[in-house]
Design a protein around this motif. Sequence first.
Motif, PDB file in Angstrom:
ATOM      1  N   TYR A   1      42.711   0.749  37.583  1.00  0.00           N
ATOM      2  CA  TYR A   1      42.155  -0.531  37.164  1.00  0.00           C
ATOM      3  C   TYR A   1      42.456  -0.807  35.712  1.00  0.00           C
ATOM      4  O   TYR A   1      42.516   0.107  34.883  1.00  0.00           O
ATOM      5  N   ALA A   2      42.603  -2.071  35.412  1.00  0.00           N
ATOM      6  CA  ALA A   2      42.640  -2.475  34.024  1.00  0.00           C
ATOM      7  C   ALA A   2      41.287  -2.211  33.382  1.00  0.00           C
ATOM      8  O   ALA A   2      40.240  -2.333  34.029  1.00  0.00           O
ATOM      9  N   ASP A   3      41.304  -1.846  32.116  1.00  0.00           N
ATOM     10  CA  ASP A   3      40.049  -1.556  31.428  1.00  0.00           C
ATOM     11  C   ASP A   3      39.082  -2.736  31.473  1.00  0.00           C
ATOM     12  O   ASP A   3      37.864  -2.550  31.548  1.00  0.00           O
ATOM     13  N   SER A   4      39.613  -3.931  31.454  1.00  0.00           N
ATOM     14  CA  SER A   4      38.781  -5.118  31.401  1.00  0.00           C
ATOM     15  C   SER A   4      37.982  -5.363  32.669  1.00  0.00           C
ATOM     16  O   SER A   4      37.015  -6.135  32.646  1.00  0.00           O
ATOM     17  N   VAL A   5      38.355  -4.719  33.773  1.00  0.00           N
ATOM     18  CA  VAL A   5      37.666  -4.958  35.036  1.00  0.00           C
ATOM     19  C   VAL A   5      36.994  -3.718  35.597  1.00  0.00           C
ATOM     20  O   VAL A   5      36.323  -3.805  36.638  1.00  0.00           O
ATOM     21  N   LYS A   6      37.138  -2.591  34.939  1.00  0.00           N
ATOM     22  CA  LYS A   6      36.525  -1.359  35.427  1.00  0.00           C
ATOM     23  C   LYS A   6      35.010  -1.517  35.546  1.00  0.00           C
ATOM     24  O   LYS A   6      34.357  -2.029  34.645  1.00  0.00           O
ATOM     25  N   GLY A   7      34.500  -1.074  36.667  1.00  0.00           N
ATOM     26  CA  GLY A   7      33.079  -1.184  36.916  1.00  0.00           C
ATOM     27  C   GLY A   7      32.657  -2.494  37.528  1.00  0.00           C
ATOM     28  O   GLY A   7      31.515  -2.621  37.989  1.00  0.00           O
ATOM     29  N   ARG A   8      33.544  -3.471  37.538  1.00  0.00           N
ATOM     30  CA  ARG A   8      33.225  -4.783  38.099  1.00  0.00           C
ATOM     31  C   ARG A   8      34.050  -5.107  39.346  1.00  0.00           C
ATOM     32  O   ARG A   8      33.549  -5.750  40.263  1.00  0.00           O
TER      33      ARG A   8
ATOM     34  N   ARG B   1      51.402   1.301  55.120  1.00  0.00           N
ATOM     35  CA  ARG B   1      50.770   2.590  54.855  1.00  0.00           C
ATOM     36  C   ARG B   1      51.479   3.372  53.759  1.00  0.00           C
ATOM     37  O   ARG B   1      50.869   4.236  53.132  1.00  0.00           O
ATOM     38  N   ARG B   2      52.732   3.083  53.521  1.00  0.00           N
ATOM     39  CA  ARG B   2      53.505   3.783  52.507  1.00  0.00           C
ATOM     40  C   ARG B   2      53.582   3.001  51.198  1.00  0.00           C
ATOM     41  O   ARG B   2      54.217   3.459  50.250  1.00  0.00           O
ATOM     42  N   SER B   3      52.962   1.860  51.146  1.00  0.00           N
ATOM     43  CA  SER B   3      53.144   0.948  50.035  1.00  0.00           C
ATOM     44  C   SER B   3      52.090   1.125  48.950  1.00  0.00           C
ATOM     45  O   SER B   3      50.955   1.499  49.205  1.00  0.00           O
ATOM     46  N   LEU B   4      52.523   0.822  47.742  1.00  0.00           N
ATOM     47  CA  LEU B   4      51.620   0.651  46.626  1.00  0.00           C
ATOM     48  C   LEU B   4      51.223  -0.820  46.584  1.00  0.00           C
ATOM     49  O   LEU B   4      52.089  -1.692  46.474  1.00  0.00           O
ATOM     50  N   MET B   5      49.947  -1.077  46.692  1.00  0.00           N
ATOM     51  CA  MET B   5      49.437  -2.435  46.696  1.00  0.00           C
ATOM     52  C   MET B   5      48.707  -2.710  45.391  1.00  0.00           C
ATOM     53  O   MET B   5      47.990  -1.854  44.878  1.00  0.00           O
ATOM     54  N   GLY B   6      48.892  -3.900  44.895  1.00  0.00           N
ATOM     55  CA  GLY B   6      48.252  -4.230  43.636  1.00  0.00           C
ATOM     56  C   GLY B   6      47.816  -5.675  43.557  1.00  0.00           C
ATOM     57  O   GLY B   6      48.329  -6.545  44.266  1.00  0.00           O
ATOM     58  N   TRP B   7      46.852  -5.898  42.685  1.00  0.00           N
ATOM     59  CA  TRP B   7      46.428  -7.236  42.322  1.00  0.00           C
ATOM     60  C   TRP B   7      46.749  -7.458  40.850  1.00  0.00           C
ATOM     61  O   TRP B   7      46.443  -6.610  40.008  1.00  0.00           O
ATOM     62  N   TYR B   8      47.361  -8.571  40.573  1.00  0.00           N
ATOM     63  CA  TYR B   8      47.693  -8.988  39.225  1.00  0.00           C
ATOM     64  C   TYR B   8      47.095 -10.357  38.977  1.00  0.00           C
ATOM     65  O   TYR B   8      46.742 -11.073  39.915  1.00  0.00           O
TER      66      TYR B   8
ATOM     67  N   ILE C   1      39.231  -2.406  44.344  1.00  0.00           N
ATOM     68  CA  ILE C   1      40.344  -2.639  45.253  1.00  0.00           C
ATOM     69  C   ILE C   1      40.216  -1.693  46.440  1.00  0.00           C
ATOM     70  O   ILE C   1      39.805  -0.540  46.293  1.00  0.00           O
ATOM     71  N   SER C   2      40.557  -2.184  47.616  1.00  0.00           N
ATOM     72  CA  SER C   2      40.517  -1.364  48.812  1.00  0.00           C
ATOM     73  C   SER C   2      41.599  -1.825  49.770  1.00  0.00           C
ATOM     74  O   SER C   2      42.160  -2.917  49.614  1.00  0.00           O
ATOM     75  N   ARG C   3      41.886  -0.987  50.742  1.00  0.00           N
ATOM     76  CA  ARG C   3      42.898  -1.352  51.730  1.00  0.00           C
ATOM     77  C   ARG C   3      42.435  -0.958  53.120  1.00  0.00           C
ATOM     78  O   ARG C   3      41.741   0.037  53.312  1.00  0.00           O
TER      79      ARG C   3
ATOM     80  N   ALA D   1      44.383  -4.292  39.332  1.00  0.00           N
ATOM     81  CA  ALA D   1      44.027  -3.099  40.087  1.00  0.00           C
ATOM     82  C   ALA D   1      45.135  -2.767  41.053  1.00  0.00           C
ATOM     83  O   ALA D   1      45.871  -3.650  41.500  1.00  0.00           O
ATOM     84  N   GLN D   2      45.270  -1.495  41.391  1.00  0.00           N
ATOM     85  CA  GLN D   2      46.240  -1.083  42.387  1.00  0.00           C
ATOM     86  C   GLN D   2      45.698   0.094  43.174  1.00  0.00           C
ATOM     87  O   GLN D   2      44.828   0.834  42.710  1.00  0.00           O
ATOM     88  N   ILE D   3      46.243   0.253  44.379  1.00  0.00           N
ATOM     89  CA  ILE D   3      45.851   1.347  45.246  1.00  0.00           C
ATOM     90  C   ILE D   3      47.090   1.847  45.964  1.00  0.00           C
ATOM     91  O   ILE D   3      47.869   1.063  46.507  1.00  0.00           O
ATOM     92  N   ASP D   4      47.299   3.164  45.960  1.00  0.00           N
ATOM     93  CA  ASP D   4      48.481   3.716  46.578  1.00  0.00           C
ATOM     94  C   ASP D   4      48.206   4.149  48.009  1.00  0.00           C
ATOM     95  O   ASP D   4      47.126   3.926  48.558  1.00  0.00           O
ATOM     96  N   SER D   5      49.204   4.770  48.637  1.00  0.00           N
ATOM     97  CA  SER D   5      49.101   5.130  50.041  1.00  0.00           C
ATOM     98  C   SER D   5      48.071   6.218  50.308  1.00  0.00           C
ATOM     99  O   SER D   5      47.653   6.396  51.456  1.00  0.00           O
ATOM    100  N   ASP D   6      47.677   6.945  49.276  1.00  0.00           N
ATOM    101  CA  ASP D   6      46.646   7.970  49.399  1.00  0.00           C
ATOM    102  C   ASP D   6      45.263   7.456  49.036  1.00  0.00           C
ATOM    103  O   ASP D   6      44.301   8.225  49.052  1.00  0.00           O
ATOM    104  N   GLY D   7      45.168   6.196  48.697  1.00  0.00           N
ATOM    105  CA  GLY D   7      43.891   5.626  48.321  1.00  0.00           C
ATOM    106  C   GLY D   7      43.526   5.812  46.868  1.00  0.00           C
ATOM    107  O   GLY D   7      42.382   5.521  46.483  1.00  0.00           O
ATOM    108  N   ILE D   8      44.452   6.283  46.060  1.00  0.00           N
ATOM    109  CA  ILE D   8      44.200   6.456  44.641  1.00  0.00           C
ATOM    110  C   ILE D   8      44.255   5.096  43.958  1.00  0.00           C
ATOM    111  O   ILE D   8      45.210   4.336  44.149  1.00  0.00           O
ATOM    112  N   THR D   9      43.254   4.802  43.161  1.00  0.00           N
ATOM    113  CA  THR D   9      43.135   3.493  42.540  1.00  0.00           C
ATOM    114  C   THR D   9      43.351   3.556  41.044  1.00  0.00           C
ATOM    115  O   THR D   9      43.178   4.592  40.407  1.00  0.00           O
TER     116      THR D   9
END
Length: 116
Positions: free
Chosen positions: A59-66, A30-37, A69-71, A49-57
Amino acid sequence: QVQLVESGGGLVQPGGSLRLSCGASGSIFRRSLMGWYRQAPGKQRELVAQIDSDGITNYADSVKGRFTISRDDAKVTVYLQMNSLIPEDTAVYYCRQQWGSAYDYWGQGTQVTVSS
């Protein structure tokens, strides 16, 4: 010892979809920053893409809109929903869990191949 386990990769045609999952460390999730590389052959590993403990996301420009990320804190899992896949998305995708400056763990990766 922390182990991250990715799943959901595979072969998909352009325009298709995949959902990646990553089981993470529960005690600090719950306190972690999670990411996909991802890392394609001959290229540097990059943030997808990454998502922090507050749900803030983020994204790389190349994948935005496509990609999305969720937790799910109850399941201690982070997801990457990948839609409208293109061949340039082909790479090994890695899950990363970070907490503070000294906590940094990676999964072993899952292969995503986008090809017709």
